[in-house]
Design a protein around this motif. Structure first.
Motif, mmCIF file in Angstrom:
data_model
loop_
_atom_site.group_PDB
_atom_site.id
_atom_site.type_symbol
_atom_site.label_atom_id
_atom_site.label_comp_id
_atom_site.label_asym_id
_atom_site.label_seq_id
_atom_site.Cartn_x
_atom_site.Cartn_y
_atom_site.Cartn_z
ATOM 1 N N PRO A 210 0.810 -1.225 0.000
ATOM 2 C CA PRO A 210 0.000 0.000 0.000
ATOM 3 C C PRO A 210 0.840 1.272 0.000
ATOM 4 C CG PRO A 210 -0.089 -1.080 2.148
ATOM 5 C CD PRO A 210 0.594 -2.032 1.218
ATOM 6 N N SER A 211 2.011 1.234 0.657
ATOM 7 C CA SER A 211 2.847 2.433 0.707
ATOM 8 C C SER A 211 3.358 2.813 -0.680
ATOM 9 C CB SER A 211 4.018 2.193 1.660
ATOM 10 O OG SER A 211 4.888 3.306 1.672
ATOM 11 N N ARG A 214 0.450 3.930 -2.931
ATOM 12 C CA ARG A 214 0.031 5.306 -2.620
ATOM 13 C C ARG A 214 1.010 6.324 -3.192
ATOM 14 N NH1 ARG A 214 0.117 4.794 2.383
ATOM 15 N NH2 ARG A 214 2.134 5.753 2.778
ATOM 16 N N ASN A 215 2.299 6.061 -3.054
ATOM 17 C CA ASN A 215 3.301 6.990 -3.588
ATOM 18 C C ASN A 215 3.176 7.112 -5.107
ATOM 19 O OD1 ASN A 215 4.251 7.243 -0.999
ATOM 20 N ND2 ASN A 215 6.004 5.902 -1.286
ATOM 21 N N MET A 226 -6.982 6.824 -0.998
ATOM 22 C CA MET A 226 -5.648 6.286 -1.226
ATOM 23 C C MET A 226 -5.383 5.124 -0.263
ATOM 24 S SD MET A 226 -4.432 8.269 -3.611
ATOM 25 C CE MET A 226 -2.680 8.549 -3.613
ATOM 26 N N TRP A 275 -6.279 -1.724 -1.648
ATOM 27 C CA TRP A 275 -4.999 -1.137 -2.067
ATOM 28 C C TRP A 275 -4.990 -0.609 -3.499
ATOM 29 C CZ3 TRP A 275 -1.695 -5.745 0.135
ATOM 30 C CH2 TRP A 275 -1.686 -5.660 1.537
#
Length: 410
Positions: A210-211, A214-215, A226, A275
């Motif tokens: 997910p990180s 999102r980026n 997001m 996600w």
């Protein structure tokens, strides 16, 4: 007096820091960060170990007498995956603590210790025996000591990762013990090792996927909800998954274990649904993380359906989690980490895309073999060949980067 002691302590600390910096600068490029030798070792051993396994199944005489199926299982879980985990572990912990990574001669000694374990297992024909166990299992416990030292200095943020590596070392000992008859359940060690690796994928993947998604979406000005950092739902899903896999490691045929695994599969699928994986499908680096994680609920569901009298062969479930989730996630994390740590653009070139496609195809072919859609001998040879091609593409694309002198970056 107190002030003098404090100043002296700081001076000694500064001297040690300067020494570590000098050691890192003087080391060959491949020894300037844990990801360099161990990601290289993971790629090389993926090709060599599977190549040797396929060759032996095709009639090549084994170098010594032994249980080569046990060797294959052990080397995939504790050799190949062990090297990949070491590369991530020795990179993630210094990044979190802000301290210099292990480099130079200490890192070389650690890599040689891993290699000694592979040689010991190969010469003994598989797990078992006191000497092979001592040589092989020294490596994860040394990793634990290194990680525990950092955790004591910087606090407990790294302790879950250190604890999982400790448990993985214990599982390796149990696998040796099962092979020599020291414990009643001779499969407890490798089942426990696989369960821990799946938990590790769920834990680390649940943060990275997910990180990075999102980026990627933020850089492209995406709107809408997001992907977020792990929350209470994620923690509950992890608790269910860890409990289900612990139950499977100890009681693989229990009906309650099957129900728990089914619940874990649903919980992990629920995490993925939040996600926005399809929106990031245009970036192979991000898509590969989603594909690797997607094998996790699939494998858990198949494992739930592979109990006594179940419709799914257990080998299909095991290879969904290993050839699917493990191999794909390892390739995805290794490629992204190498690009990031060497300050290169986060962009997947043709060889990287080929490696992702081939490892996915190899997993699908191995699943087809498990379901008798391909003949066993042909299926093993073809899927094994595709696997080695995937990691061969990784080595061609990334080995020059791993041994290059370019400094670590982000």
């Amino acid at each position: 007096m107190t002030e003098r002691r404090t100043a002296g302590s700081q001076t000694r600390g500064e001297r040690m820091l300067a020494l570590r910096r000098a050691r890192m600068a003087a080391a060959p490029p491949v020894l300037r960060g844990g990801f360099r030798p161990f990601f290289l070792a993971a790629g090389l051993w993926a090709v060599a170990a599977i190549g040797l396994w396929v060759a032996m199944l095709s009639g090549l005489p084994a170098p010594v007498a032994g249980d080569w199926l046990a060797w294959h299982r052990h080397e995939m879980l504790f050799g190949f995956v062990g090297a990949a985990i070491a590369g991530y572990y020795l990179t993630a912990i210094p990044n979190r603590s802000g301290r210099l990574p292990v480099a130079g001669p200490p890192l070389a000694a650690l890599a040689l210790l891993w290699l000694a374990g592979r040689v010991a297992l190969l010469l003994s024909g598989g797990p078992g025996g006191a000497v092979a166990m001592l040589v092989d299992c020294a490596f994860p416990f040394v990793l634990v000591l290194l990680g525990a030292r950092e955790a004591l200095v910087m606090g407990n943020r790294n302790l879950p990762l250190v604890a999982l590596v400790l448990l993985l070392g214990i599982a390796s000992v149990l696998d040796h013990g099962g092979a020599t008859g020291w414990i009643a359940d001779d499969a407890l060690g490798w089942r426990g090792g696989l369960a821990l690796i799946v938990v590790l994928i769920a834990m680390i993947g649940g943060r990275l996927v997910p990180s990075f998604t999102r980026n990627w979406l933020a850089r492209r000005g995406a709107t809408g909800r997001m992907p977020g950092q792990p929350d209470r739902y994620d923690r509950a899903a992890m608790a269910v998954t860890a409990a289900a896999l612990a139950g499977w490691a100890v009681w693989p045929d229990a009906r309650a274990t099957g129900l728990a695994l089914a619940a874990a599969a649903l919980a992990q699928a629920g995490r993925m649904a939040r996600w926005r994986g399809m929106t990031a499908a245009r970036d192979p680096l991000v898509l590969s993380l989603h594909l690797g994680f997607a094998w996790l609920p699939v494998g858990l569901a198949l494992l739930a359906a592979s109990g006594p009298g179940g419709p799914v062969p257990r080998t299909a479930a095991l290879h969904a989690l290993t050839a699917g989730a493990m191999a794909t996630m390892i390739l995805a994390v290794m490629t992204r980490t190498i690009l990031s740590q060497t300050a290169r653009d986060l962009r997947a070139g043709p060889l990287t895309v080929a490696a992702y496609a081939l490892v996915t195809l190899g997993a699908l072919l191995r699943m087809a073999t498990a379901f008798d859609l391909l003949g066993y001998q042909v299926g093993i040879m073809v899927s094994g060949g595709v696997w080695t091609a995937a990691f061969g593409a990784f080595l061609v694309g990334y080995a020059p980067i791993l041994v290059a002198p370019r400094a670590a970056g982000r």
